[in-house]
Design a protein around this motif. Sequence first.
Motif, mmCIF file in Angstrom:
data_model
loop_
_atom_site.group_PDB
_atom_site.id
_atom_site.type_symbol
_atom_site.label_atom_id
_atom_site.label_comp_id
_atom_site.label_asym_id
_atom_site.label_seq_id
_atom_site.Cartn_x
_atom_site.Cartn_y
_atom_site.Cartn_z
ATOM 1 N N MET A 1 0.860 -1.197 0.000
ATOM 2 C CA MET A 1 0.000 0.000 0.000
ATOM 3 C C MET A 1 0.885 1.232 0.000
ATOM 4 O O MET A 1 1.899 1.272 0.703
ATOM 5 N N PRO A 2 0.567 2.255 -0.780
ATOM 6 C CA PRO A 2 1.381 3.470 -0.826
ATOM 7 C C PRO A 2 1.503 4.111 0.553
ATOM 8 O O PRO A 2 0.603 4.039 1.376
ATOM 9 N N ILE A 3 2.655 4.727 0.780
ATOM 10 C CA ILE A 3 2.922 5.409 2.057
ATOM 11 C C ILE A 3 2.888 6.911 1.811
ATOM 12 O O ILE A 3 3.558 7.420 0.898
ATOM 13 N N ASN A 4 2.099 7.592 2.603
ATOM 14 C CA ASN A 4 2.060 9.055 2.527
ATOM 15 C C ASN A 4 3.227 9.635 3.321
ATOM 16 O O ASN A 4 3.339 9.408 4.516
ATOM 17 N N LEU A 5 4.097 10.358 2.642
ATOM 18 C CA LEU A 5 5.216 11.041 3.310
ATOM 19 C C LEU A 5 4.721 12.412 3.750
ATOM 20 O O LEU A 5 4.311 13.230 2.922
ATOM 21 N N GLN A 6 4.728 12.651 5.063
ATOM 22 C CA GLN A 6 4.139 13.870 5.612
ATOM 23 C C GLN A 6 5.202 14.902 5.979
ATOM 24 O O GLN A 6 6.348 14.564 6.269
ATOM 25 N N MET A 7 4.786 16.153 5.990
ATOM 26 C CA MET A 7 5.672 17.236 6.431
ATOM 27 C C MET A 7 6.018 17.002 7.894
ATOM 28 O O MET A 7 5.132 16.930 8.748
ATOM 29 N N PRO A 8 7.304 16.864 8.220
ATOM 30 C CA PRO A 8 7.676 16.551 9.603
ATOM 31 C C PRO A 8 7.754 17.798 10.475
ATOM 32 O O PRO A 8 7.915 18.912 9.985
ATOM 33 N N ALA A 9 7.653 17.605 11.776
ATOM 34 C CA ALA A 9 7.906 18.683 12.745
ATOM 35 C C ALA A 9 9.376 18.583 13.134
ATOM 36 O O ALA A 9 9.759 17.706 13.902
ATOM 37 N N LEU A 10 10.194 19.464 12.599
ATOM 38 C CA LEU A 10 11.637 19.388 12.807
ATOM 39 C C LEU A 10 12.117 20.228 13.977
ATOM 40 O O LEU A 10 13.314 20.302 14.233
ATOM 41 N N SER A 11 11.189 20.913 14.655
ATOM 42 C CA SER A 11 11.528 21.601 15.900
ATOM 43 C C SER A 11 10.275 21.634 16.754
ATOM 44 O O SER A 11 9.152 21.535 16.223
ATOM 45 N N PRO A 12 10.420 21.779 18.065
ATOM 46 C CA PRO A 12 9.244 21.765 18.938
ATOM 47 C C PRO A 12 8.252 22.883 18.647
ATOM 48 O O PRO A 12 7.071 22.751 18.932
ATOM 49 N N THR A 13 8.729 23.989 18.073
ATOM 50 C CA THR A 13 7.847 25.129 17.824
ATOM 51 C C THR A 13 7.320 25.164 16.393
ATOM 52 O O THR A 13 6.564 26.048 16.042
ATOM 53 N N MET A 14 7.733 24.208 15.571
ATOM 54 C CA MET A 14 7.374 24.246 14.152
ATOM 55 C C MET A 14 5.915 23.869 13.942
ATOM 56 O O MET A 14 5.445 22.832 14.402
ATOM 57 N N GLU A 15 5.175 24.706 13.231
ATOM 58 C CA GLU A 15 3.799 24.425 12.843
ATOM 59 C C GLU A 15 3.662 24.324 11.327
ATOM 60 O O GLU A 15 2.766 23.654 10.824
ATOM 61 N N GLU A 16 4.555 25.001 10.617
ATOM 62 C CA GLU A 16 4.582 24.934 9.160
ATOM 63 C C GLU A 16 5.999 25.251 8.703
ATOM 64 O O GLU A 16 6.820 25.732 9.488
ATOM 65 N N GLY A 17 6.287 24.960 7.471
ATOM 66 C CA GLY A 17 7.629 25.226 6.958
ATOM 67 C C GLY A 17 7.616 25.383 5.456
ATOM 68 O O GLY A 17 6.573 25.275 4.801
ATOM 69 N N THR A 18 8.793 25.644 4.912
ATOM 70 C CA THR A 18 8.958 25.782 3.467
ATOM 71 C C THR A 18 9.718 24.576 2.937
ATOM 72 O O THR A 18 10.777 24.221 3.466
ATOM 73 N N LEU A 19 9.170 23.924 1.929
ATOM 74 C CA LEU A 19 9.873 22.818 1.306
ATOM 75 C C LEU A 19 10.874 23.432 0.329
ATOM 76 O O LEU A 19 10.544 23.729 -0.814
ATOM 77 N N ALA A 20 12.089 23.677 0.834
ATOM 78 C CA ALA A 20 13.066 24.457 0.074
ATOM 79 C C ALA A 20 13.585 23.718 -1.152
ATOM 80 O O ALA A 20 13.722 24.302 -2.231
ATOM 81 N N LYS A 21 13.871 22.419 -0.991
ATOM 82 C CA LYS A 21 14.511 21.701 -2.100
ATOM 83 C C LYS A 21 14.292 20.204 -1.952
ATOM 84 O O LYS A 21 14.437 19.648 -0.875
ATOM 85 N N TRP A 22 13.926 19.569 -3.059
ATOM 86 C CA TRP A 22 13.865 18.114 -3.085
ATOM 87 C C TRP A 22 15.238 17.562 -3.447
ATOM 88 O O TRP A 22 15.890 18.062 -4.368
#
Length: 434
Positions: free
Chosen positions: A1-22
């Motif tokens: 079954m396909p796996i959804n790759l989700q935007m991670p929380a990379l810091s305790p205060t992070m709520e959103e971020g910018t996907l700078a580069k693949w």
Amino acid sequence: MPINLQMPALSPTMEEGTLAKWLVKEGDSISSGDLLAEIETDKATMEFEAIDEGVIAKIVVAEGTENVKVGDVIAIIAEEGEDASEAKAAPAPKAEKSAEAAPKKEEPAPTPAPKASPAPAAKAAAGANDDRLKISPLARRLAEQKGVDLTAVSGSGPGGRIVKADIDAAEGGTAPVKTETPAPAASPAPSSAPKKGAETGSDFDIPHTVEKLSGMRKTIARRLTEAKQTIPHYRVSIDINIDKLLALRGELNASLESRGVKLSVNDLLIKAQAVALMQQPDCNVSFTEDNLIRYERADIAVAVSIKGGLITPIVTSADSKSLSAIATEMKDLAERAKAGKLKMHEYQGGTASLSNMGMFGVTTFDAVINPPQAMILAISAGIKKPVVVEDNVQIATIMNATGSFDHRAIDGATGAAFMKAFKEIVESPMGMLA
């Protein structure tokens, strides 16, 4: 079954971020630990590692996309043996499927919107066509509040612009009255672009640009506002003779040159602060609602100015590290901080902070505590001054240091004792080498 790759929380205060580069593309095979993307958080740009194995079947969020919420699907991974082309058309999550499967309820016909209420009398008095008048934002607000008819007011500002003084005069009945009727003009088309010279409360518009706040700037604003509002700061300042420290630095740098290591004054002060915290452990603490946390080592968070803000990489166990190790580590941390490449554990935590603005020639300042820490040391420039030594006037290099302390956790006498210990260590720096 396909796996959804989700935007991670990379810091305790992070709520959103910018996907700078693949760092991968569709069709690439990945294994656990492979680098997938660079993500800009509220603190830094961080690399995102894969946890699962498979093939990148679909990239959902393009690189450069801002304000991606934590938990949003950014890519789809096909597991081993799964057809990647089918994974691209992965079904929606179960919650969404059940919602689609449910029969749609017939929606009631929309209720006609009520007619707009007439504008208040004061607004009507301002004139139906006052948006074509030359008028400052402040003058317009005052006219609405005071019920002044703008069509009867002559502006005394540049180019006939109506300003606050004209509204005040009109209210008192002394304003010059317009005798000519302005020629009718077509109303400007509505625009979503920001207006040049937005309301600032002044009579005249000031040329300016509007810059969107970055996630880092928002976090800095929130944390420092919280610190000033919730932490009862008190400050203790002390002047320190750093001539012996400078002499020691010179000798050490000469001996370390062959190893490619160069000590800065800041490196020695990091060590001095860490040693002072070990001597005064009641300052190496954090305050919580019900507990006082006492730390058994000194992790010094060092303020580093970067583009768009400030970050505090941490020299861990600075009390037990050699000066050369601190210098090497701090150089690496500062370089990666400015490049936005710090990892979360390298800037989260710390038992106390140090902020040095001596390179700017600052003679004294105080710093805001970085919660949950309970103290921060502000270091100013070393300045040549006349001082009295054993009843003789001599020229010495004097540096001001100011400690900001959380009074909930550290009493005044305790903070003063720390500053005394720090001064003694800096003025007799050979002890740091023992």
